[in-house]
Design a protein around this motif. Sequence first.
Motif, PDB file in Angstrom:
ATOM      1  N   LEU A 217      28.795  80.641 -23.405  1.00  0.00           N
ATOM      2  CA  LEU A 217      27.561  81.079 -22.763  1.00  0.00           C
ATOM      3  C   LEU A 217      27.024  80.014 -21.817  1.00  0.00           C
ATOM      4  N   ASP A 218      27.095  78.752 -22.225  1.00  0.00           N
ATOM      5  CA  ASP A 218      26.641  77.661 -21.348  1.00  0.00           C
ATOM      6  C   ASP A 218      27.500  77.571 -20.099  1.00  0.00           C
ATOM      7  N   VAL A 219      28.789  77.726 -20.260  1.00  0.00           N
ATOM      8  CA  VAL A 219      29.695  77.621 -19.115  1.00  0.00           C
ATOM      9  C   VAL A 219      29.478  78.783 -18.154  1.00  0.00           C
ATOM     10  N   LEU A 220      29.303  79.988 -18.686  1.00  0.00           N
ATOM     11  CA  LEU A 220      29.127  81.166 -17.820  1.00  0.00           C
ATOM     12  C   LEU A 220      27.850  81.102 -16.988  1.00  0.00           C
ATOM     13  N   SER A 221      26.874  80.335 -17.455  1.00  0.00           N
ATOM     14  CA  SER A 221      25.626  80.203 -16.691  1.00  0.00           C
ATOM     15  C   SER A 221      25.633  78.991 -15.764  1.00  0.00           C
ATOM     16  N   SER A 222      26.770  78.300 -15.652  1.00  0.00           N
ATOM     17  CA  SER A 222      26.857  77.105 -14.818  1.00  0.00           C
ATOM     18  C   SER A 222      26.935  77.467 -13.339  1.00  0.00           C
ATOM     19  N   ASP A 223      26.561  76.509 -12.504  1.00  0.00           N
ATOM     20  CA  ASP A 223      26.551  76.744 -11.059  1.00  0.00           C
ATOM     21  C   ASP A 223      27.956  76.958 -10.501  1.00  0.00           C
ATOM     22  N   TYR A 224      28.942  76.226 -11.027  1.00  0.00           N
ATOM     23  CA  TYR A 224      30.283  76.356 -10.446  1.00  0.00           C
ATOM     24  C   TYR A 224      30.905  77.713 -10.779  1.00  0.00           C
ATOM     25  N   ILE A 225      30.452  78.365 -11.871  1.00  0.00           N
ATOM     26  CA  ILE A 225      30.933  79.717 -12.166  1.00  0.00           C
ATOM     27  C   ILE A 225      30.310  80.708 -11.174  1.00  0.00           C
ATOM     28  N   ARG A 226      29.027  80.530 -10.883  1.00  0.00           N
ATOM     29  CA  ARG A 226      28.386  81.393  -9.885  1.00  0.00           C
ATOM     30  C   ARG A 226      29.046  81.207  -8.518  1.00  0.00           C
ATOM     31  N   LEU A 227      29.387  79.961  -8.180  1.00  0.00           N
ATOM     32  CA  LEU A 227      30.040  79.686  -6.913  1.00  0.00           C
ATOM     33  C   LEU A 227      31.416  80.334  -6.854  1.00  0.00           C
ATOM     34  N   ALA A 228      32.155  80.271  -7.951  1.00  0.00           N
ATOM     35  CA  ALA A 228      33.490  80.881  -7.987  1.00  0.00           C
ATOM     36  C   ALA A 228      33.397  82.391  -7.794  1.00  0.00           C
ATOM     37  N   ARG A 229      32.397  83.008  -8.409  1.00  0.00           N
ATOM     38  CA  ARG A 229      32.220  84.447  -8.232  1.00  0.00           C
ATOM     39  C   ARG A 229      31.787  84.771  -6.798  1.00  0.00           C
ATOM     40  N   ALA A 230      30.914  83.922  -6.245  1.00  0.00           N
ATOM     41  CA  ALA A 230      30.450  84.166  -4.881  1.00  0.00           C
ATOM     42  C   ALA A 230      31.580  84.033  -3.867  1.00  0.00           C
ATOM     43  N   ARG A 245      38.691  77.274 -19.746  1.00  0.00           N
ATOM     44  CA  ARG A 245      39.273  75.932 -19.837  1.00  0.00           C
ATOM     45  C   ARG A 245      38.220  74.891 -20.190  1.00  0.00           C
ATOM     46  N   ASN A 246      37.055  74.966 -19.571  1.00  0.00           N
ATOM     47  CA  ASN A 246      35.990  74.012 -19.881  1.00  0.00           C
ATOM     48  C   ASN A 246      35.327  74.303 -21.217  1.00  0.00           C
ATOM     49  N   ALA A 247      35.314  75.562 -21.618  1.00  0.00           N
ATOM     50  CA  ALA A 247      34.694  75.917 -22.896  1.00  0.00           C
ATOM     51  C   ALA A 247      35.551  75.493 -24.077  1.00  0.00           C
ATOM     52  N   TYR A 316      41.621  66.372 -24.287  1.00  0.00           N
ATOM     53  CA  TYR A 316      40.512  66.420 -23.328  1.00  0.00           C
ATOM     54  C   TYR A 316      40.989  66.187 -21.896  1.00  0.00           C
ATOM     55  N   ALA A 317      41.880  65.218 -21.735  1.00  0.00           N
ATOM     56  CA  ALA A 317      42.335  64.859 -20.390  1.00  0.00           C
ATOM     57  C   ALA A 317      43.087  66.000 -19.724  1.00  0.00           C
ATOM     58  N   PHE A 318      43.747  66.835 -20.523  1.00  0.00           N
ATOM     59  CA  PHE A 318      44.474  67.968 -19.953  1.00  0.00           C
ATOM     60  C   PHE A 318      43.543  69.146 -19.669  1.00  0.00           C
ATOM     61  N   LEU A 319      42.516  69.314 -20.507  1.00  0.00           N
ATOM     62  CA  LEU A 319      41.579  70.408 -20.291  1.00  0.00           C
ATOM     63  C   LEU A 319      40.618  70.127 -19.146  1.00  0.00           C
ATOM     64  N   ASP A 320      40.215  68.876 -19.003  1.00  0.00           N
ATOM     65  CA  ASP A 320      39.267  68.497 -17.950  1.00  0.00           C
ATOM     66  C   ASP A 320      39.774  67.260 -17.234  1.00  0.00           C
ATOM     67  N   PRO A 321      40.359  67.408 -16.039  1.00  0.00           N
ATOM     68  CA  PRO A 321      40.891  66.248 -15.296  1.00  0.00           C
ATOM     69  C   PRO A 321      39.846  65.212 -14.938  1.00  0.00           C
ATOM     70  N   ARG A 322      38.543  65.565 -15.036  1.00  0.00           N
ATOM     71  CA  ARG A 322      37.496  64.605 -14.714  1.00  0.00           C
ATOM     72  C   ARG A 322      37.365  63.523 -15.779  1.00  0.00           C
ATOM     73  N   ILE A 323      37.903  63.811 -16.983  1.00  0.00           N
ATOM     74  CA  ILE A 323      37.794  62.857 -18.079  1.00  0.00           C
ATOM     75  C   ILE A 323      38.853  61.778 -17.923  1.00  0.00           C
ATOM     76  N   ARG A 324      38.440  60.546 -17.950  1.00  0.00           N
ATOM     77  CA  ARG A 324      39.376  59.416 -17.880  1.00  0.00           C
ATOM     78  C   ARG A 324      38.975  58.395 -18.926  1.00  0.00           C
ATOM     79  N   TYR A 325      39.948  57.804 -19.540  1.00  0.00           N
ATOM     80  CA  TYR A 325      39.691  56.807 -20.559  1.00  0.00           C
ATOM     81  C   TYR A 325      39.941  55.426 -19.991  1.00  0.00           C
ATOM     82  N   GLY A 326      38.860  54.640 -19.870  1.00  0.00           N
ATOM     83  CA  GLY A 326      38.985  53.313 -19.310  1.00  0.00           C
ATOM     84  C   GLY A 326      39.215  52.264 -20.370  1.00  0.00           C
TER      85      GLY A 326
END
Length: 326
Positions: A217-230, A245-247, A316-326
Motif C-alpha cells: 500500500l505504501d509503495v502504490l501511493s508513492s510518486d514514482y508509481i504515479r509517474l510510471a502510470r502517467a 520489487r520494492n515491496a 537487498y542489493a538485488f531487489l534495490d540497486p540503490r542499496i550499497r554496503y560501504g
Amino acid sequence: MVSFIIRRLLISIPVLVLSSVLVFLLVANSGDPLGDLKGRNPPVPKQVLDLRRHELNLDKPLPARYWIWITGFVRGDMGTAVNGREVRTLLGERLVVTMRMIILATLLALVLAILTGVISAVRQYHITDYTFTFAGFLFLSMPVFWLAALLKEYVAIKFNQAFGHRVFYTVGAETPNLTGSLVYRLGDYAGHLVLPMLTLALISYAAWSRYQRSTMLDVLSSDYIRLARAKGLSRSRVMVRHALRNALIPIATVVAIDTGTLFGGAVLTERVFSWQGMGSLLVQGISQVDVNVVLAWLMVSAIIIILFNLAADILYAFLDPRIRYG
C-alpha cells in the motif's frame, strides 16, 4: 559486498560466544546429568559413575568444562551426549529432518504471504481484502500446538476416512523400515511432511501477509508509481517491475528475523507430530541436563539464523540497486 559479509560474520562471533556461555551456565546448574544412573535399583557401581563423570568432564570446574567444549566445537567436535553417542552424529541426523520441514514451510508461507498481501493491497477494502485479513488474524492468533492438533483431527483423520486409506500421516517423519521404489518413498515422505509443514507455514504466513499488504500500500501511493502510470506503462509492468520489487525488501527482513521463531515453532510441532528432529532433541537434552546437546542445538540454530539474516542483507542489493554496503 565482500567486506560487508566479513564484518557481519566477525560481529556474530562474540554474540555466539556470549549466548553459549549463558546457556552453558543455565543448563550446567539445572541438575545432575547422571541423576538417572544414580537413582537406579540395583545401584550402579561407583566405578561406572566415576567413569561417566570423567567422560562428560563433570569432574572439572565449570570454566574448564566450557573451555573444553568451545575449543572442541571450533574443531568440529561437539562432545558426547549423556547416552554415550557423539553429539555431532546425533545432531546431523536430526538437522536433516528439521530443516526439511522448516525450508519447505518457509517457502510455502512466503508464497502465500506475497500473493495474499499483494492482492489485499490492490483490492483494498474489497471483500477479498477482508477475507484475507480475517484469515491472517485467525491463524496469527492460534497457538502452534493447537493448530497442529486441529490439522490432525480435521484434515488428516477426516481426509483419510473419506478416501478409505491413509494419505496424510500424523506420527513420525517417515514410515520405519520403508522399502519400495523412489516414487513410493517420496510419497511417504510427503504424506508425513504435509501437516507439520502446513502448521509452521500458516502461522508464519499470517504475520508476513500483513507486512506485505502494508508495504504494498505504501509503495502504490508513492510518486514514482504515479509517474510510471502517467508515462503510460501497463498496469502489470508497473505492479511487477516497480511496485512489487520494492515491496519485497521489508518482507525479506521479516522472514530473516522470524527464522528463530520458526525454530521455536518446530520444537512444538515436532512434539505434536512425534518427529525425531532438532526440536525433540532439544527437549530431550534439557530433560536429561545434557549440556553438550543443548549447546550444540543452540550453536547450530544460531549459525543458521545468522546465515539467513546475511542472505536477506545480500538480497537487498538485488531487489534495490540503490542499496550499497560501504
